[in-house]
Enzyme design. Structure first.
Site, short mmCIF file in Angstrom:
data_model
loop_
_atom_site.label_atom_id
_atom_site.label_comp_id
_atom_site.label_asym_id
_atom_site.label_seq_id
_atom_site.Cartn_x
_atom_site.Cartn_y
_atom_site.Cartn_z
N GLY A 1 10.61 7.21 -20.23
CA GLY A 1 10.93 6.82 -21.60
C GLY A 1 10.08 7.60 -22.59
O GLY A 1 9.68 7.08 -23.64
N GLN B 1 9.79 5.26 -28.84
CA GLN B 1 8.78 5.03 -29.88
C GLN B 1 7.36 5.17 -29.32
O GLN B 1 6.52 5.85 -29.91
CB GLN B 1 8.96 3.63 -30.50
CG GLN B 1 8.08 3.44 -31.74
CD GLN B 1 7.84 1.97 -32.10
OE1 GLN B 1 8.09 1.06 -31.31
NE2 GLN B 1 7.33 1.75 -33.30
N ILE C 1 16.00 10.27 -20.03
CA ILE C 1 17.35 10.06 -19.50
C ILE C 1 18.31 10.97 -20.26
O ILE C 1 17.99 11.42 -21.38
CB ILE C 1 17.83 8.58 -19.63
CG1 ILE C 1 17.65 8.06 -21.06
CG2 ILE C 1 17.16 7.69 -18.62
CD1 ILE C 1 18.41 6.81 -21.35
N TYR D 1 15.48 -10.35 -23.44
CA TYR D 1 14.30 -9.48 -23.47
C TYR D 1 13.08 -10.25 -22.94
O TYR D 1 12.34 -9.76 -22.09
CB TYR D 1 14.07 -9.03 -24.92
CG TYR D 1 12.91 -8.12 -25.15
CD1 TYR D 1 12.92 -6.81 -24.70
CD2 TYR D 1 11.78 -8.56 -25.86
CE1 TYR D 1 11.85 -5.96 -24.94
CE2 TYR D 1 10.72 -7.73 -26.12
CZ TYR D 1 10.75 -6.42 -25.66
OH TYR D 1 9.70 -5.59 -25.91
C1 AKB Z 1 10.78 -6.08 -30.33
O1 AKB Z 1 10.75 -6.47 -31.51
O2 AKB Z 1 11.71 -6.29 -29.56
C2 AKB Z 1 9.57 -5.35 -29.80
C3 AKB Z 1 8.58 -6.29 -29.22
C4 AKB Z 1 7.72 -7.11 -30.08
O3 AKB Z 1 8.48 -6.39 -28.04
N1 AKB Z 1 8.99 -4.58 -30.85
#
Ligand code: AKB
Length: 318
Positions: A8, A12, A35, A143
């Site tokens: 990656g 960022q 990638i 996430y």
């Molecule tokens: C997001 O906002 O998804 C990321 C994090 C805080 O993990 N910047």
């Protein structure tokens, strides 16, 4: 740490971490993993080796590790929180199937692995203020689910196989080189771009929503220092709270106005991002990182704001 694969590398964090590692280890192989469609360009491409490194292809990862005698892998492949909500299966595939491929390669080849966790690993039941290192982690976003599983799986490989896994829980990261994409905390980067371009900023996060944030140079320092820490002193591994500042949109807006008088901001709520932000802590307690490996940030909101504005003025206005 000498020969490092950064997976990656055009993202960022990766774009700046790869360059920092090349500066720190000029005699090593610091491989910029990418990638298809996100190939390195310019100085990132020219200053060292690069290789296609899709976390879903374990065989190609093993080949890169062999070819460059990799001893450390930074696994920065991830969909950020807001975009992961719109593509949960892809997020799972990259973040979990990808991670187990990396950990298997690391186990076989003896590599250390850093896979960042985040404030996203916490949820609505987590204590919001001075969030402890060891606490409730019941996130509601995909996430967050993958971040908690990342922490557990990384610790599992350490305890079961002795694989040297370590990492930190990053706050929202603010940087001026590569834009983040699809995160909940992205507003804290975009607001600086708007200020420098002289545009009104439409803030997707509501007034009064506090989140931990960090300037990229501190995040890079954390990523390097944790991997160089004395293992005998580590009580924790995956993953350490690291903090440097916490603010809501009003506070960052007022700070920018000190240097950009007349800058305008309005609120335009994004319900997906707001729901995620509402489930995250206001401010983490990072005393374990400070005690176990000497973590200390260098930037606060004021010094970051001055540096962001100066760097973006050069980049955007020449
Ligand atoms: C997001 O906002 O998804 C990321 C994090 C805080 O993990 N910047």
């Amino acid at each position: 740490m000498k020969n490092v694969l950064v997976i990656g590398s055009t993202g960022q964090i990766g774009s700046e971490l790869t360059m920092k590692l090349r500066g720190l280890y000029p005699d090593g192989n610091i491989v910029a993993g990418f990638i298809k469609g996100a190939e390195p360009k310019g100085i990132l491409l020219e200053s060292g080796p690069s290789a296609e490194a899709d976390v879903r292809n374990a065989q190609s990862l093993a080949q890169i590790v062999d070819k460059y005698k990799i001893d450390t892998i930074y696994n920065l492949a991830a969909l950020l929180s807001a975009v992961a909500e719109s593509k949960p299966l892809l997020a799972w595939d990259i973040q979990m199937n990808g991670l187990i491929n990396i950990l298997e390669v690391a186990r076989e080849k003896g590599c250390a692995v850093f896979t960042p966790s985040s404030i996203g690993s916490f949820g609505p039941e987590t204590p919001r203020v001075n969030t402890p290192q060891d606490t409730i982690q019941r996130p509601r976003s995909m996430y967050g689910v993958t971040k908690v599983a990342t922490e557990l799986l990384s610790d599992y490989y350490f305890h079961k196989y002795g694989t040297d896994t370590r990492s930190v829980r990053f706050p929202g990261l603010i940087s001026n080189v590569t834009l983040p994409g699809g995160g909940t905390t992205d507003y804290a980067v975009e607001i600086y771009y708007a200020a420098v371009k002289g545009e009104e900023f439409a803030c997707p996060i509501a007034k009064g929503t506090f989140m931990d944030m960090m300037y990229m140079p501190d995040a890079l320092k954390a990523a390097v220092d944790i991997m160089n820490a004395d293992p005998a002193k580590l009580v924790h591994r995956n993953s350490f709270n690291v903090a440097s500042m916490s603010f809501d949109p009003e506070i960052i807006y007022s700070k920018i106005c000190e240097y950009v008088p007349g800058f305008k901001m309005r609120y335009e709520a994004d319900p997906v991002r707001q729901a995620i932000a509402d489930s995250w802590p206001d401010k983490m307690d990072d005393s374990c990182a400070r005690e176990e490996w000497g973590w200390a940030p260098s930037y606060d909101l004021d010094s970051m704001t001055r540096d962001m504005l100066e760097s973006l003025r050069k980049k955007l206005l020449g």
